[in-house]
Motif scaffolding. Structure first.
Motif, short mmCIF file in Angstrom:
data_model
loop_
_atom_site.label_atom_id
_atom_site.label_comp_id
_atom_site.label_asym_id
_atom_site.label_seq_id
_atom_site.Cartn_x
_atom_site.Cartn_y
_atom_site.Cartn_z
N PHE A 170 60.50 39.42 15.30
CA PHE A 170 60.18 40.93 15.42
C PHE A 170 60.49 41.01 17.05
N ARG A 171 61.29 42.38 16.88
CA ARG A 171 61.92 42.46 18.56
C ARG A 171 61.47 43.92 18.98
N PRO A 172 60.35 44.13 19.68
CA PRO A 172 59.61 45.30 19.81
C PRO A 172 60.01 45.94 21.24
N ASP A 205 70.83 36.53 28.87
CA ASP A 205 70.98 38.24 28.70
C ASP A 205 72.14 38.37 27.42
N ASP A 206 71.43 38.87 26.50
CA ASP A 206 71.99 39.33 25.27
C ASP A 206 72.77 40.66 25.12
N THR A 207 72.62 41.45 26.58
CA THR A 207 73.61 42.60 26.46
C THR A 207 74.94 42.06 26.79
N LEU A 259 73.45 32.19 10.14
CA LEU A 259 73.65 33.70 9.35
C LEU A 259 72.51 34.49 9.64
N ARG A 260 72.52 35.76 10.20
CA ARG A 260 71.48 36.50 10.58
C ARG A 260 71.44 38.03 9.87
N VAL A 261 70.31 38.40 9.44
CA VAL A 261 69.90 39.52 8.92
C VAL A 261 69.02 40.61 9.96
N PHE A 262 69.71 41.74 10.34
CA PHE A 262 68.91 42.57 11.04
C PHE A 262 68.53 43.61 10.49
N THR A 263 67.43 44.13 10.90
CA THR A 263 67.14 45.73 10.18
C THR A 263 66.54 46.65 11.54
N LEU A 296 78.61 39.88 25.93
CA LEU A 296 79.28 39.52 24.93
C LEU A 296 78.79 37.74 24.79
N HIS A 297 78.76 37.49 23.59
CA HIS A 297 78.39 35.84 23.31
C HIS A 297 78.50 35.42 21.67
N VAL A 298 78.72 34.41 21.51
CA VAL A 298 78.50 33.78 20.38
C VAL A 298 77.19 32.84 20.35
N ASP A 299 76.41 33.07 19.17
CA ASP A 299 75.16 32.38 19.29
C ASP A 299 75.08 31.04 19.21
N SER A 300 74.28 30.32 20.15
CA SER A 300 74.14 28.78 20.32
C SER A 300 73.11 28.39 21.05
N PRO A 306 69.21 54.48 17.21
CA PRO A 306 69.90 53.38 16.69
C PRO A 306 69.90 52.13 17.56
N ARG A 307 70.36 51.00 17.05
CA ARG A 307 70.41 49.89 17.92
C ARG A 307 71.79 49.77 18.20
N SER A 308 72.38 49.52 19.47
CA SER A 308 73.75 49.45 20.05
C SER A 308 74.26 48.25 20.21
N TRP A 309 75.15 47.85 19.53
CA TRP A 309 75.88 46.54 19.83
C TRP A 309 77.38 46.64 20.24
N ARG A 310 77.87 45.78 20.80
CA ARG A 310 79.28 45.78 21.12
C ARG A 310 79.65 44.48 20.21
N SER A 361 81.66 37.50 18.07
CA SER A 361 81.19 37.80 19.55
C SER A 361 80.22 39.08 19.55
N HIS A 362 79.24 39.07 20.03
CA HIS A 362 78.41 40.37 20.09
C HIS A 362 77.46 40.28 21.42
N ALA A 363 77.09 41.87 21.61
CA ALA A 363 76.24 42.07 22.75
C ALA A 363 75.36 43.02 22.23
N ALA A 364 73.91 43.05 22.45
CA ALA A 364 73.08 44.03 21.85
C ALA A 364 72.76 45.04 23.31
N ARG A 365 73.22 46.33 23.37
CA ARG A 365 73.17 46.88 24.47
C ARG A 365 71.92 47.81 24.27
C1 SIN Z 1 71.62 38.75 19.68
O1 SIN Z 1 71.62 37.95 19.00
O2 SIN Z 1 72.38 38.75 20.86
C2 SIN Z 1 70.43 39.92 19.93
C3 SIN Z 1 70.69 40.91 18.86
C4 SIN Z 1 69.78 41.78 18.62
O3 SIN Z 1 68.64 41.83 19.14
O4 SIN Z 1 70.14 43.28 18.12
#
Ligand code: SIN
Ligand code: FE
Length: 297
Positions: free
Chosen positions: A123-125, A138-140, A158-162, A142-146, A170-174, A256-260
């Motif tokens: 849970f990410r409050p 810093d997940d803002t 494999l991840r499910v987000f809601t 770009l990275h691949v998870d490890s 919104p939740r902003s990603w790049r 490759s993702h970044a949560a902004r």
């Molecule tokens: C991440 O896996 O880098 C964070 C994604 C998120 O919390 O939206």
């Protein structure tokens, strides 16, 4: 002429419920999108809060940390500063999400069903934008998870987000360039693992299991991407807004993702053996092994 590299895609799929059988075309599309390194976006799939659960929507519930995690097998919660009454509510909400996200994957990706391992629920409050952390966490960027302490030995993440933001934010990603491009850019500048380092890390209790050569390279790719500010700024990337009340899925070890920005999300991690994929050649393990010309696990 050099081939133009495009950022990963986000593909919308029509899934109408967490626990409903999906059309066969939708299932086929989902596997192709995910294994290819793109994101499956399910705009209408909302995780509904039960009575009283809106009380949990405060960053204070995470204390000093950024996430609260649940081991769905034991029900044990970590990282929460909630009082006893709220702890039960929190546990209930997270267990419900753990079970719905599993049901979703069994309906959408039945080919994986027998081999999926359900790991941590989170849970990410805390608001992502402006959150302080070291560059490595810093997940803002770009990275691949490890993850340093949890080697996967090649298994997929494999991840499910809601997005459960109550103000409709919104939740902003790049999303960045394809995994093969990330590998091509960095892999030859990354030194191989020191002999016996994986045994030492495990004996010292710094890893939960043996860090394979695969985990070594994935961790170094994660770090090298995040540390390269020029790359962060100039790499091919595309911003995407995951609306409040939506759900999305990705193999985050490849995409490759970044949560902004954004606040209040739930996330469920699963592991999948490479051989359970429809096309194992698309796994980071096989791509790295092919590039380096040797076995990595
Ligand atoms: C991440 O896996 O880098 C964070 C994604 C998120 O919390 O939206
Ligand atoms: Fe990540």
């Amino acid at each position: 002429m050099a081939e133009a590299i495009c950022a990963s895609e986000v593909a919308s799929l029509p899934v109408s419920g967490w626990d409903q059988p999906c059309a066969s075309e939708t299932r086929e599309q989902a596997v192709g999108v995910l294994e290819g390194g793109d994101v499956v976006f399910i705009p209408q799939l909302r995780f509904a809060l039960d009575n009283g659960e809106d009380r949990l929507l405060t960053p204070a519930i995470a204390g000093e940390g950024k996430n609260i995690s649940l081991d769905p097998a034991s029900g044990v919660l970590r990282g929460s500063s909630a009082a006893d009454t709220e702890m039960e509510l929190l546990q209930g909400m997270m267990i419900r999400f753990a079970s719905l996200s599993r049901a979703l994957l069994l309906n959408l990706l039945p080919g994986y069903a027998a081999e999926l391992t359900q790991a941590r629920t989170s849970f990410r409050p805390v608001e992502i934008a402006g959150r302080s952390s070291s560059w490595r966490k810093d997940d803002t960027r770009l990275h691949v998870d490890s993850f340093p302490s949890t080697p996967t030995q090649g298994r997929r993440i494999l991840r499910v987000f809601t997005n459960i933001n109550p103000q409709g934010r919104p939740r902003s990603w790049r999303v960045g360039e394809p995994f093969a491009a990330v590998v091509g850019r960095y892999i030859h500048s990354i030194p191989g693992p020191a002999p016996a380092s994986s045994v030492a890390l495990n004996l010292l209790g710094l890893t939960k299991s043996r860090r394979s050569a695969y985990d070594h390279y994935m961790l170094r790719l994660h770090d090298t991407m995040k540390a390269d500010l020029d790359y962060q700024k100039n790499a091919v990337q595309r911003q995407f807004e995951f609306s409040a009340g939506s759900t999305w899925i990705a193999f985050t070890d490849k995409t490759s993702h970044a949560a902004r920005g954004g606040q209040y999300a739930l996330e469920q991690t699963f592991y999948l053996p490479v051989d359970a994929m429809m096309n194992p050649a698309q796994s980071p393990l096989r791509i790295l092994e092919h590039t380096l010309g040797r076995r990595l696990v």
